[in-house]
Design a protein around this motif. Structure first.
Motif, mmCIF file in Angstrom:
data_model
loop_
_atom_site.group_PDB
_atom_site.id
_atom_site.type_symbol
_atom_site.label_atom_id
_atom_site.label_comp_id
_atom_site.label_asym_id
_atom_site.label_seq_id
_atom_site.Cartn_x
_atom_site.Cartn_y
_atom_site.Cartn_z
ATOM 1 N N ARG A 75 -3.048 -15.235 4.774
ATOM 2 C CA ARG A 75 -2.486 -14.027 4.182
ATOM 3 C C ARG A 75 -2.670 -12.826 5.091
ATOM 4 O O ARG A 75 -3.578 -12.778 5.906
ATOM 5 C CB ARG A 75 -3.049 -13.771 2.791
ATOM 6 C CG ARG A 75 -4.538 -13.881 2.650
ATOM 7 C CD ARG A 75 -4.963 -13.521 1.241
ATOM 8 N NE ARG A 75 -5.388 -14.662 0.445
ATOM 9 C CZ ARG A 75 -4.935 -14.921 -0.770
ATOM 10 N NH1 ARG A 75 -4.031 -14.159 -1.307
ATOM 11 N NH2 ARG A 75 -5.386 -15.940 -1.451
ATOM 12 N N ALA A 76 -1.782 -11.858 4.890
ATOM 13 C CA ALA A 76 -1.845 -10.637 5.681
ATOM 14 C C ALA A 76 -2.973 -9.764 5.155
ATOM 15 O O ALA A 76 -3.393 -9.899 4.017
ATOM 16 C CB ALA A 76 -0.523 -9.896 5.592
ATOM 17 N N TYR A 123 -4.036 -6.030 4.200
ATOM 18 C CA TYR A 123 -3.382 -4.759 3.873
ATOM 19 C C TYR A 123 -4.383 -3.629 3.809
ATOM 20 O O TYR A 123 -5.545 -3.832 3.505
ATOM 21 C CB TYR A 123 -2.658 -4.861 2.525
ATOM 22 C CG TYR A 123 -1.377 -5.622 2.628
ATOM 23 C CD1 TYR A 123 -0.170 -4.959 2.790
ATOM 24 C CD2 TYR A 123 -1.364 -7.009 2.589
ATOM 25 C CE1 TYR A 123 1.013 -5.652 2.907
ATOM 26 C CE2 TYR A 123 -0.186 -7.708 2.708
ATOM 27 C CZ TYR A 123 0.999 -7.030 2.863
ATOM 28 O OH TYR A 123 2.166 -7.714 2.989
ATOM 29 N N ILE A 127 -0.727 9.002 2.447
ATOM 30 C CA ILE A 127 0.127 9.369 3.566
ATOM 31 C C ILE A 127 1.232 10.293 3.061
ATOM 32 O O ILE A 127 1.697 10.150 1.935
ATOM 33 C CB ILE A 127 0.710 8.071 4.189
ATOM 34 C CG1 ILE A 127 1.286 8.330 5.565
ATOM 35 C CG2 ILE A 127 1.726 7.421 3.298
ATOM 36 C CD1 ILE A 127 1.647 7.052 6.282
ATOM 37 N N GLU A 128 1.598 11.254 3.902
ATOM 38 C CA GLU A 128 2.722 12.106 3.520
ATOM 39 C C GLU A 128 3.985 11.542 4.156
ATOM 40 O O GLU A 128 4.024 11.293 5.354
ATOM 41 C CB GLU A 128 2.515 13.551 3.996
ATOM 42 C CG GLU A 128 3.652 14.436 3.545
ATOM 43 C CD GLU A 128 3.553 15.870 4.026
ATOM 44 O OE1 GLU A 128 2.977 16.098 5.102
ATOM 45 O OE2 GLU A 128 4.068 16.753 3.317
ATOM 46 N N SER A 129 4.992 11.305 3.333
ATOM 47 C CA SER A 129 6.240 10.817 3.906
ATOM 48 C C SER A 129 7.369 11.778 3.550
ATOM 49 O O SER A 129 7.452 12.269 2.431
ATOM 50 C CB SER A 129 6.547 9.409 3.415
ATOM 51 O OG SER A 129 6.594 9.386 2.023
ATOM 52 N N CYS A 130 8.215 12.057 4.538
ATOM 53 C CA CYS A 130 9.349 12.955 4.334
ATOM 54 C C CYS A 130 10.643 12.199 4.561
ATOM 55 O O CYS A 130 10.832 11.586 5.605
ATOM 56 C CB CYS A 130 9.291 14.108 5.317
ATOM 57 S SG CYS A 130 7.859 15.165 5.073
ATOM 58 N N ARG A 172 0.116 4.471 0.083
ATOM 59 C CA ARG A 172 1.056 3.536 0.657
ATOM 60 C C ARG A 172 0.280 2.320 1.151
ATOM 61 O O ARG A 172 -0.713 2.455 1.853
ATOM 62 C CB ARG A 172 1.738 4.230 1.837
ATOM 63 C CG ARG A 172 2.912 3.511 2.388
ATOM 64 C CD ARG A 172 3.341 4.201 3.676
ATOM 65 N NE ARG A 172 4.012 3.213 4.499
ATOM 66 C CZ ARG A 172 5.296 2.950 4.384
ATOM 67 N NH1 ARG A 172 6.037 3.620 3.564
ATOM 68 N NH2 ARG A 172 5.844 2.004 5.134
ATOM 69 N N THR A 173 0.734 1.147 0.715
ATOM 70 C CA THR A 173 0.079 -0.083 1.151
ATOM 71 C C THR A 173 0.838 -0.630 2.342
ATOM 72 O O THR A 173 2.046 -0.808 2.269
ATOM 73 C CB THR A 173 0.091 -1.116 0.015
ATOM 74 O OG1 THR A 173 -0.564 -0.542 -1.104
ATOM 75 C CG2 THR A 173 -0.628 -2.381 0.425
ATOM 76 N N ARG A 174 0.119 -0.819 3.422
ATOM 77 C CA ARG A 174 0.840 -1.370 4.578
ATOM 78 C C ARG A 174 -0.010 -2.441 5.252
ATOM 79 O O ARG A 174 -1.248 -2.374 5.240
ATOM 80 C CB ARG A 174 1.210 -0.269 5.564
ATOM 81 C CG ARG A 174 0.024 0.387 6.217
ATOM 82 C CD ARG A 174 0.483 1.379 7.265
ATOM 83 N NE ARG A 174 -0.634 2.019 7.922
ATOM 84 C CZ ARG A 174 -0.531 3.107 8.646
ATOM 85 N NH1 ARG A 174 0.625 3.687 8.811
ATOM 86 N NH2 ARG A 174 -1.592 3.625 9.240
ATOM 87 N N PRO A 175 0.646 -3.443 5.822
ATOM 88 C CA PRO A 175 -0.107 -4.491 6.497
ATOM 89 C C PRO A 175 -0.704 -3.961 7.794
ATOM 90 O O PRO A 175 -0.098 -3.114 8.449
ATOM 91 C CB PRO A 175 0.943 -5.561 6.778
ATOM 92 C CG PRO A 175 2.243 -4.867 6.732
ATOM 93 C CD PRO A 175 2.085 -3.639 5.896
ATOM 94 N N ALA A 212 -1.285 -4.088 11.520
ATOM 95 C CA ALA A 212 -0.585 -4.731 12.627
ATOM 96 C C ALA A 212 -1.440 -4.627 13.880
ATOM 97 O O ALA A 212 -2.040 -3.583 14.145
ATOM 98 C CB ALA A 212 0.765 -4.078 12.839
ATOM 99 N N LEU A 224 1.232 -9.107 12.811
ATOM 100 C CA LEU A 224 0.388 -8.695 11.696
ATOM 101 C C LEU A 224 -0.945 -9.420 11.729
ATOM 102 O O LEU A 224 -1.029 -10.596 12.079
ATOM 103 C CB LEU A 224 1.091 -8.987 10.374
ATOM 104 C CG LEU A 224 2.437 -8.281 10.181
ATOM 105 C CD1 LEU A 224 3.027 -8.610 8.820
ATOM 106 C CD2 LEU A 224 2.293 -6.782 10.329
ATOM 107 N N SER A 262 11.083 -12.227 3.815
ATOM 108 C CA SER A 262 10.224 -12.300 2.644
ATOM 109 C C SER A 262 10.537 -13.551 1.839
ATOM 110 O O SER A 262 11.499 -14.235 2.084
ATOM 111 C CB SER A 262 10.444 -11.075 1.781
ATOM 112 O OG SER A 262 11.813 -10.890 1.599
#
Lengths: 401, 254
Positions: B37-38, B40, B45-48, B62-65, B67, B73, B218
């Motif tokens: 499994r990856a 995470y 985080i601020e995203s615009c 924000r959930t991110r794998p 890398a 990954l 996916s």
């Protein structure tokens, strides 16, 4: 200008070589791009090609190819065309580069609205926003005395009247192709009804009243569509409109200009644009952006040239020449009739597509399973239970839960 | 045919069969007990992103794998025993469906679909292939002794194409041609993992096969597809490089 178009297996390749008068600089580094294949990207790619030494691949399956192609070292493409959701895997895998330095040198004219920022860094340059909204045959609605529908219930009423009048093959069109498109339609209606896809953590929450209402509405709509709706993607619905076979559809704004393209369309000037149907909370639509990213696994010289070529594609000249192809975020765009539906949808409170890793898995699960309900194989509750089971299996496999 | 002669004919193929068929199969079998499994991380985080009128900036989790280098990954592997098999068989859901026997619930279980496909595959593709093989073998034995050798050499051809053809039929035109040896292997593989080639609502869906088999990012069976795609793009790239360097070398020499 020597621009060759190759059409093969749903992909278009634009190859350019030679000297270029219409580009601000002459590009000497061989570059290529992989983007979606709709009109706006065609316009942008043709514009980029003016700089020379550039090959554009426009492919409707770009989202599946990009992650692996950009992970290669060196990357197989320099420039990628992305939108909200295909952007996520590229950003997560770190296969695209931050653009702050390049923006500082070449992109001073870009509007702040175009800069896709995460954690304070610029990762993509947006060129347009895209939403699904109602398109309808003005002539048919006028003839039958039907008001422009504002909810899906009104769409159903209108569809019944149009069917009774027998003026088109099918009253409704819909991007219900099994897989990504079908899931997107579920997302639109579910979000419109105020649904939230996830509860605590990343636990799914689609198997509820909102989910069932969404499925039931989808099935009621399909009764008025071409029975082959499970293979009906955006291009299919666009063609149905152009050939006068349907009267109403919730279709992408990026397809609006095609309705008035006299070469392909028999309904020039007859298609009106309105807001996406309202759900209980907001319109049944989500806001997407499209733009470009630059690969990480290329040399700085290549990145420099790629960024300059990309900006050449995203300049005012492109927008002026193709004003109606998109709702451009670039200077020079004049919101015309083709943008009216998108503007109305945004004004009614549409929200951005909730892109993210978990949402990607949910989208895939929905796309694979929702058709079971539409074909009558499973009940609404069982379908949603299956969606949640598939999502949980995938999320577990990815270590999200 | 003397046994020594037939051994001499079959002999050279045995190491290759071990290398290309048995070894990967054993690898898949062993990997069936492991789970990768990856990893995470959840970060604020601020995203615009652009809106129609103005930019939308939000601060959220924000959930991110994670890398590593070159976008690969970070993953962790663990031994799960029969866990993956239990998952695929969906025993709990199977019990729920059998309790009061709900056919519709049963229909929703992926393994059932895979099993149906495998059985159909066995009936449509394997039986005729084996039947044809047997018939060809009988025919070869009965031909005149003088041409029996040549006939024996040519005999795999119709059997192979029969297998490909029937396999194609069974797989709804979606796959690549199936080789003679791959037939039983693929059959066993699909039973073992319940992961390949389940046609969506029984329909011939090219898109579906493409998304499962080739390069979907996916869903089930995807990592294999991704690896295959990555390998193919890498191969393509390496190949192009070779051609280019070959041409350059040729040009320099010329």
């Amino acid at each position: 200008m020597k621009v060759k178009n190759f059409v093969a297996a749903g992909a278009v390749t634009i190859i350019a070589s030679g000297a270029w008068a219409e580009c601000a600089f002459e590009n000497s580094i061989p570059l290529n791009s992989l983007t979606a294949d709709f009109d706006a990207f065609k316009a942008v790619a043709a514009s980029m090609a003016e700089c020379g030494n550039f090959e554009a691949e426009l492919d409707r399956d770009y989202r599946f190819k990009q992650p692996a192609a950009f992970a290669a070292n060196p990357s197989l493409y320099h420039i990628g065309g992305v939108s909200n959701s295909p952007f996520v895997p590229l950003y997560d895998q770190g296969t695209i580069r931050p653009l702050d330095d390049l923006v500082a040198i070449y992109g001073q004219h870009l509007s702040p609205n175009q800069l896709i920022k995460l954690d304070g860094e610029i990762w993509a340059i947006a060129m347009m926003v895209n939403v699904q909204h109602l398109m309808y045959r003005k002539d048919i609605l006028d003839d039958l005395g039907i008001a422009v529908p504002t909810t899906y219930d009104e769409v159903l009423d209108a569809a019944a009247k149009i069917q009774a009048a027998g003026v088109v093959d099918y009253p409704l069109g819909g991007t219900y192709m099994s897989g990504w498109n079908l899931a997107q339609e579920f997302v639109n209606i579910f979000v419109g009804e105020g649904g939230e896809f996830f509860g605590e953590g990343h636990e799914p929450s689609v198997n509820n009243e909102t989910g069932i209402a969404t499925l039931v509405m989808m099935k009621r709509l399909t009764k008025f569509m071409d029975p082959e709706f499970l293979v009906s993607d955006s291009t299919y619905v666009q063609k149905q409109f152009q050939q006068g076979k349907i009267a109403i559809a919730n279709l992408w704004q990026s397809r609006a200009a095609a309705m008035n393209n006299a070469e392909d369309s028999q309904v020039v000037g007859m298609v009106g644009m309105a807001s996406a149907p309202m759900g209980a909370v907001r319109p049944a639509s989500t806001i997407w952006w499209d733009g470009i990213v630059i690969a990480k696994n290329i040399s700085d010289e290549e990145a420099d040239a790629a960024f300059r070529v990309a900006l050449e594609g995203l300049d005012t000249e492109t927008v002026v020449a193709h004003n109606d192809a998109a709702v451009w975020l670039i200077d020079g765009f004049v919101a015309g009739e083709a943008a009216a539906g998108a503007a109305a949808t945004a004004a009614n409170g549409a929200v951005p597509y909730p892109a993210g890793k978990a949402m990607g898995l949910m989208h895939t699960a929905l796309g694979n399973i929702v058709s079971d309900y539409l074909t009558g194989a499973t009940s609404a509750a069982d379908t949603l239970a299956n969606v949640e089971a598939a999502y949980i299996a995938a999320a577990d496999e990815h270590g999200l839960l | 045919m003397k046994s020594r002669t037939s051994a001499a004919i079959a002999g050279p193929s045995i190491p290759f069969m071990m290398l290309f068929i048995a070894a990967p199969f054993a690898g898949v079998f062993v990997h069936g007990f492991q789970f990768t499994r990856a990893v995470y991380e959840t970060i604020e985080i601020e995203s615009c992103t652009p809106g129609l009128v103005a930019q939308n900036c939000v601060i959220d989790n924000r959930t991110r794998p994670l890398a590593g280098d070159e976008g690969i990954l970070v993953t962790v592997g663990e031994f799960v025993g029969l866990g993956s098999y239990r998952n695929d068989l969906a025993l709990k859901r199977l019990a729920e469906a059998l309790d009061g026997f709900s056919r519709k619930k049963l229909m929703g279980i992926d393994f059932r679909k895979a099993l149906r496909f495998s059985v159909a595959f066995a009936l449509i593709a394997l039986s005729p292939a084996w039947g044809t093989g047997l018939a060809i073998a009988m025919a070869v034995i009965s031909v005149a002794r003088t041409v029996r050798g040549q006939a024996a050499f040519l005999s795999p051809l119709p059997s192979n194409s029969m297998c490909s053809f029937a396999g194609e039929l069974a797989r709804c035109r979606c796959g690549r041609p199936i080789q003679l040896f791959a037939c039983p292997l693929r059959f066993a593989g699909s039973i073992a993992s319940a992961r390949c080639g389940v046609p969506v609502d029984g329909a011939c869906n090219r898109e579906y096969c493409k998304s499962r088999g080739d390069f979907n990012g996916s869903g089930r069976g995807s990592s294999r597809g991704r690896i295959r795609f990555r390998a193919s793009v890498a191969a393509r790239h390496g190949f192009q490089k070779q051609i280019v360097s070959g041409l350059t070398a040729g040009a320099v020499r010329g």
